[in-house]
Design a protein around this motif. Structure first.
Motif, PDB file in Angstrom:
ATOM      1  N   UNK A  73       0.785  -1.254  -0.170  1.00  0.00           N
ATOM      2  CA  UNK A  73      -0.073   0.043  -0.058  1.00  0.00           C
ATOM      3  C   UNK A  73       0.779   1.240  -0.260  1.00  0.00           C
ATOM      4  N   UNK A  74       1.824   1.334   0.915  1.00  0.00           N
ATOM      5  CA  UNK A  74       2.727   2.507   0.861  1.00  0.00           C
ATOM      6  C   UNK A  74       3.390   2.569  -0.091  1.00  0.00           C
ATOM      7  N   UNK A  75       3.901   1.591  -1.019  1.00  0.00           N
ATOM      8  CA  UNK A  75       4.692   1.519  -2.163  1.00  0.00           C
ATOM      9  C   UNK A  75       3.869   2.103  -3.413  1.00  0.00           C
ATOM     10  N   UNK A  76       2.368   1.639  -3.413  1.00  0.00           N
ATOM     11  CA  UNK A  76       1.599   1.868  -4.460  1.00  0.00           C
ATOM     12  C   UNK A  76       1.270   3.731  -4.149  1.00  0.00           C
ATOM     13  N   UNK A  77       0.977   4.059  -2.957  1.00  0.00           N
ATOM     14  CA  UNK A  77       0.685   5.293  -2.888  1.00  0.00           C
ATOM     15  C   UNK A  77       2.055   6.323  -3.166  1.00  0.00           C
ATOM     16  N   UNK A  78       3.230   5.796  -2.984  1.00  0.00           N
ATOM     17  CA  UNK A  78       4.288   6.587  -3.182  1.00  0.00           C
ATOM     18  C   UNK A  78       4.548   6.671  -4.765  1.00  0.00           C
ATOM     19  N   UNK A  79       4.071   5.357  -5.409  1.00  0.00           N
ATOM     20  CA  UNK A  79       4.237   5.514  -6.860  1.00  0.00           C
ATOM     21  C   UNK A  79       3.489   6.497  -7.609  1.00  0.00           C
ATOM     22  N   UNK A  80       1.922   6.449  -7.076  1.00  0.00           N
ATOM     23  CA  UNK A  80       0.938   7.493  -7.570  1.00  0.00           C
ATOM     24  C   UNK A  80       1.561   8.701  -7.521  1.00  0.00           C
ATOM     25  N   UNK A  81       2.089   9.137  -6.105  1.00  0.00           N
ATOM     26  CA  UNK A  81       2.832  10.533  -6.035  1.00  0.00           C
ATOM     27  C   UNK A  81       3.753  10.735  -7.220  1.00  0.00           C
ATOM     28  N   UNK A  82       4.785   9.783  -7.452  1.00  0.00           N
ATOM     29  CA  UNK A  82       5.821  10.234  -8.107  1.00  0.00           C
ATOM     30  C   UNK A  82       5.531  10.169  -9.656  1.00  0.00           C
ATOM     31  N   UNK A  83       4.359   9.692  -9.979  1.00  0.00           N
ATOM     32  CA  UNK A  83       3.972   9.911 -11.289  1.00  0.00           C
ATOM     33  C   UNK A  83       3.061  11.010 -11.516  1.00  0.00           C
ATOM     34  N   UNK A  84       2.959  11.700 -10.735  1.00  0.00           N
ATOM     35  CA  UNK A  84       2.159  12.997 -10.711  1.00  0.00           C
ATOM     36  C   UNK A  84       0.537  13.002 -10.714  1.00  0.00           C
ATOM     37  N   UNK A  85       0.215  11.675 -10.045  1.00  0.00           N
ATOM     38  CA  UNK A  85      -1.089  11.259  -9.844  1.00  0.00           C
ATOM     39  C   UNK A  85      -1.402  11.025  -8.173  1.00  0.00           C
ATOM     40  N   UNK A  86      -1.100  12.006  -7.335  1.00  0.00           N
ATOM     41  CA  UNK A  86      -1.231  11.355  -6.009  1.00  0.00           C
ATOM     42  C   UNK A  86      -2.678  10.951  -5.550  1.00  0.00           C
ATOM     43  N   UNK A  87      -2.792   9.899  -4.731  1.00  0.00           N
ATOM     44  CA  UNK A  87      -4.077   9.690  -4.284  1.00  0.00           C
ATOM     45  C   UNK A  87      -4.714  10.801  -3.467  1.00  0.00           C
ATOM     46  N   UNK A  88      -5.782  11.112  -3.444  1.00  0.00           N
ATOM     47  CA  UNK A  88      -6.524  12.459  -2.722  1.00  0.00           C
ATOM     48  C   UNK A  88      -6.815  11.765  -1.314  1.00  0.00           C
TER      49      UNK A  88
END
Length: 142
Positions: A73-88
């Motif tokens: 979960x932490x990895x996915x949240x960080x990946x989303x943020x790194x790609x410019x699509x952070x989870x709200x």
């Protein structure tokens, strides 16, 4: 005709914890595994949902013997943020009793741009006696 399954119920608070529940009754979505937590988070992203609070435990399966942690979960949240699509997410609350893992979660999620706080699980959450009994074969002690 095949009936359509209902969409996941998305509430403002997401708790990812294998055994705990909120002490006070609050409308909350609950995931007991990292996989189900990811499913709810992904469903939220697809629906354009904003989570006000996401509560994270680290060790998911301590009592059941299942090898699961909040890592995916932490990895996915960080990946989303790194790609410019952070989870709200308004705030991530790290409530694990695993101190080294908690410190790492706070550091990594903060670096990814999330607002993160550390909380003591016992201040807000209780172990669900039914989940505990299912995992251990006996009721928790008070």
């Amino acid at each position: 005709m095949i009936p359509r399954l209902p969409e996941p119920l998305l509430r403002d608070v997401l708790l990812i914890d294998d055994l705990r529940v909120f002490r006070q009754t609050v409308p909350v979505s609950v995931a007991r595994t990292s996989g189900s937590g990811l499913g709810l988070l992904r469903a939220g992203v697809a629906a354009g949902h904003r989570w006000e609070q996401v509560w994270l435990d680290h060790d998911l399966g301590d009592l059941t013997g299942v090898e699961d942690t909040i890592g995916p979960v932490v990895d996915w949240l960080c990946e989303q943020a790194a790609t410019g699509s952070p989870v709200a997410v308004g705030i991530v609350v790290v409530h694990t009793t695993n101190a080294p893992a908690g410190a790492s979660m706070v550091r990594v999620l903060s670096a990814a741009g999330f607002r993160v706080v550390r909380a003591h699980a016992a201040d807000y959450l209780d172990v669900d006696p039914d989940l505990y009994e299912a995992a251990t074969g006996h009721r928790p002690r008070d």
